[in-house]
Design a protein around this motif. Structure first.
Motif, short mmCIF file in Angstrom:
data_model
loop_
_atom_site.label_atom_id
_atom_site.label_comp_id
_atom_site.label_asym_id
_atom_site.label_seq_id
_atom_site.Cartn_x
_atom_site.Cartn_y
_atom_site.Cartn_z
N LYS A 124 40.00 18.01 28.13
CA LYS A 124 40.64 18.22 29.43
C LYS A 124 39.59 18.29 30.54
N ALA A 125 38.50 19.01 30.28
CA ALA A 125 37.43 19.13 31.27
C ALA A 125 36.74 17.79 31.51
N ILE A 126 36.51 17.04 30.44
CA ILE A 126 35.87 15.72 30.56
C ILE A 126 36.69 14.82 31.48
N ARG A 127 37.99 14.79 31.22
CA ARG A 127 38.88 13.91 31.98
C ARG A 127 38.91 14.28 33.47
N TRP A 128 39.13 15.56 33.75
CA TRP A 128 39.25 15.99 35.14
C TRP A 128 37.91 15.94 35.87
N THR A 129 36.83 16.23 35.16
CA THR A 129 35.51 16.17 35.79
C THR A 129 35.18 14.76 36.22
N PHE A 130 35.41 13.79 35.34
CA PHE A 130 35.09 12.40 35.69
C PHE A 130 35.88 11.95 36.90
N TRP A 131 37.20 12.07 36.83
CA TRP A 131 38.02 11.57 37.93
C TRP A 131 37.77 12.34 39.22
N GLY A 132 37.51 13.64 39.10
CA GLY A 132 37.22 14.44 40.29
C GLY A 132 35.93 14.02 40.96
N ILE A 133 34.86 13.92 40.18
CA ILE A 133 33.55 13.58 40.74
C ILE A 133 33.53 12.17 41.30
N VAL A 134 34.01 11.21 40.52
CA VAL A 134 33.97 9.80 40.95
C VAL A 134 34.82 9.59 42.19
N SER A 167 38.49 25.53 30.56
CA SER A 167 38.34 24.15 31.00
C SER A 167 37.90 24.06 32.46
N TYR A 168 38.49 24.88 33.33
CA TYR A 168 38.16 24.80 34.75
C TYR A 168 36.73 25.28 35.02
N HIS A 169 36.23 26.21 34.19
CA HIS A 169 34.84 26.63 34.33
C HIS A 169 33.90 25.45 34.07
N LEU A 170 34.18 24.71 32.99
CA LEU A 170 33.35 23.55 32.65
C LEU A 170 33.34 22.54 33.79
N GLN A 171 34.52 22.30 34.35
CA GLN A 171 34.62 21.32 35.43
C GLN A 171 33.77 21.72 36.62
N PHE A 172 33.84 22.99 37.00
CA PHE A 172 33.11 23.43 38.19
C PHE A 172 31.61 23.54 37.93
N ILE A 173 31.20 23.85 36.71
CA ILE A 173 29.78 23.85 36.39
C ILE A 173 29.22 22.43 36.52
N ALA A 174 29.98 21.45 36.03
CA ALA A 174 29.56 20.05 36.15
C ALA A 174 29.55 19.60 37.61
N ILE A 175 30.59 19.99 38.36
CA ILE A 175 30.64 19.65 39.79
C ILE A 175 29.48 20.29 40.53
N GLY A 176 29.18 21.55 40.16
CA GLY A 176 28.08 22.26 40.80
C GLY A 176 26.75 21.57 40.57
N GLY A 177 26.56 21.03 39.37
CA GLY A 177 25.31 20.35 39.06
C GLY A 177 25.24 18.94 39.59
N MET A 204 30.87 9.70 29.69
CA MET A 204 31.73 10.89 29.57
C MET A 204 32.69 10.74 28.40
N ALA A 205 33.22 9.53 28.21
CA ALA A 205 34.13 9.29 27.09
C ALA A 205 33.40 9.46 25.76
N SER A 206 32.19 8.92 25.67
CA SER A 206 31.39 9.05 24.45
C SER A 206 31.06 10.50 24.17
N LEU A 207 30.59 11.19 25.20
CA LEU A 207 30.21 12.59 25.04
C LEU A 207 31.42 13.45 24.70
N GLY A 208 32.55 13.17 25.35
CA GLY A 208 33.75 13.96 25.10
C GLY A 208 34.21 13.87 23.67
N GLU A 209 34.12 12.68 23.08
CA GLU A 209 34.55 12.50 21.70
C GLU A 209 33.69 13.33 20.74
#
Length: 519
Positions: free
Chosen positions: A265-275, A38-48, A85-90
């Motif tokens: 988990k990654a969807i949730r943390w990525t959204f709140w982290g980035i925003v 999950s944390y890898h996904l978050q940081f890849i998204a943050i990186g991009g 993000m919610a749509s994609l996560g589902e």
């Protein structure tokens, strides 16, 4: 798949067998390894996502809309990102497959939609790779203007091409450390900004002075309240470009271990982290830098144009520009790394749906899609076009394609999700059976779709106030290309839209004994 997979991964594969004994994507046909957590996904998204759009683009946005107008724009686009993000996560938690939303478009809606969406998204990221290589060279010239950009384009192209041939676990860790630098920098800037605003700088206590003088909203193109609204609406595209990349969480779902658990988990943390990072940065920039500061519009791509540096200079902290320039360099390089990854996985998804040559699905023994990586990376060599005057014009037009490609992709994701929910209802599958159930449906998805389409159609509205043919095509070339790809594919293959009874919800689906509902 790698025969040395861990016992946990083997168990996950065994659990993903469908009722008829066929394996889903856990043991999938794409042969990608599920080595991401999950944390890898978050940081890849943050990186991009966190790159020049935030560190440089936010300065021009502040000058265009003013501190409050800019802040509202970033918050508003953040709400759209939440919808996407919610749509994609589902969908990604239910069917975690390489290529993600391009695959969903082909399976749920129309193969022509998947074709057009996938290719314009791939072109956007592959051209962005070239852009980041050029930006890296320009940033380094901040320290020594005599250095040739070509040297750094070649070096960084080789480094990040090689990095994307690494096993996915190594790549994920590599990107995690790169992205961490950006997160630490933003947090550090927020702390710095609080101190300066409270009176540590040479001007003493600032508070909300910049919101009063020169004011909360800037006028753009025209005067009065109309000019203030035009400024706000113009910044929506800038904010959207800054947020582009958050959807990379979905791209990585096809290589994530235990996607039913880790993707939501990654969807949730990525959204709140980035925003939260974006909104906080824009808020404090608006407190420290008046929107009429001339340096906001100098047009350079190094640290001197960053509102973070301008804020430090105004506060009397001259050493910070060098630190910010170094961070800018890591931000650009991290984004370059993510672009090759995302572009290559989109190609795999296109090939799996027969919208690209089949050889792009080939992987080595480490599970790396080497053909897709090589093709995506090759586009990065277009960066050398920028070294000549005529080539620079061509490169500039290619970059225009990336401007609103994110909004096109987000619109298509919303369309896919609406179709996905309709297919679930047709099949009698309760939303309680989903690994992740997005909230406020279907209203949240309709909200995201409506405003994405509205921004797409109006992003160049200032052209009609002061006509410019070149600006018109710069604003709408992405949309024109998308329509050409869609119609062209439809005319060549003449495929009808997917009927609701033919929507494939079983292939690549993750099976689990007990549904995990995350709202």
């Amino acid at each position: 798949m790698d025969p040395s997979a861990s016992e946990g991964e083997k168990g996950s594969k065994e659990a993903s067998l469908s009722a008829d004994g066929h394996k889903d994507v856990e043991a999938g046909d794409d042969k990608l390894q599920r080595g991401l957590q999950s944390y890898h996904l978050q940081f890849i998204a943050i990186g991009g996502t966190i790159g020049t759009g935030l560190f440089l683009g936010s300065g021009e946005a502040l000058a265009t809309a003013g501190p409050v107008g800019c802040l509202i724009a970033y918050i508003f686009v953040g709400s759209i990102v939440f919808s996407i993000m919610a749509s994609l996560g589902e969908m990604a938690a239910f069917i975690p497959v390489a290529g993600s939303f391009t695959v969903y478009a082909s399976r749920f809606v129309d193969r022509s939609l998947g074709f057009a969406m996938g290719w314009i998204y791939w072109l956007s990221w592959s051209v962005t790779f070239a852009l980041e290589l050029v930006a890296a060279g320009v940033i380094i010239q901040y320290w020594d203007a005599n250095l040739s950009i070509a040297i750094f384009i070649a070096i960084f192209w080789a480094v990040f091409t090689a990095a994307n041939f690494l096993p996915i676990r190594w790549f994920g860790s590599f990107e995690m450390w790169f992205s961490s630098i950006k997160v630490v920098t933003i947090v550090g800037f927020i702390i710095f900004a609080i101190c300066i605003d409270a009176g540590v700088g040479q001007h003493g206590y600032l508070g909300f002075h910049a919101w009063v003088n020169p004011g909360p909203f800037a006028e753009y193109v025209t005067t009065g309240n109309t000019g203030k609204f035009v400024g706000f609406w113009s910044v929506l595209v800038t904010a959207g470009f800054s947020y582009q990349g958050a959807e990379l969480v979905g791209i990585g779902a096809g290589e994530t271990h235990d996607p039913a658990k880790n993707v939501p988990k990654a969807i949730r943390w990525t959204f709140w982290g980035i925003v939260s990072l974006f909104v906080a940065t824009v808020f404090f920039i608006g407190l420290l830098v008046p929107y009429d500061t001339p340096d906001l519009l100098i047009g350079t791509t190094d640290a001197s144009a960053s509102p973070l540096v301008i804020a430090a200079n105004l506060a009397g902290v001259p050493v910070l520009p060098h630190i910010i320039n170094a961070v800018l360099l890591t931000a650009v390089l991290s984004a370059a790394n993510s672009t090759v990854y995302s572009g290559s996985r989109i190609l795999v998804g296109l090939a799996l749906e027969q919208n690209a040559p089949a050889f792009l699905t080939r992987t080595n023994k480490l599970g790396t899609p080497y053909a897709a990586v090589a093709v995506t990376s090759a586009i990065g060599l277009l960066a050398f076009l920028n070294l000549s005057e005529n080539g620079g014009e061509v490169f500039g037009w290619l970059l225009n394609i990336t401007a609103i490609a994110g909004f096109i992709t987000w619109s298509c994701i919303s369309v896919c999700h609406l179709r996905f929910m309709k297919a679930l209802n047709f099949r009698g599958i309760s939303r309680r059976e989903l690994p992740y159930a997005a909230p406020l449906q279907p209203y949240l998805t309709w909200f995201g779709l409506f405003f994405c389409v509205l921004i797409l159609l109006t992003n160049g509205f200032t052209v009609f106030m002061e006509w410019s043919t070149s600006d018109f095509f710069a604003a709408y070339v992405s949309l024109i290309l998308f329509v050409v790809l869609f119609v062209g594919h439809k005319l060549v293959f003449w495929r009808k839209p997917v009927k609701i009874e033919d929507v494939d919800l079983d292939r690549d689906r993750v099976r689990q004994e007990e549904p995990v509902v995350v709202v």
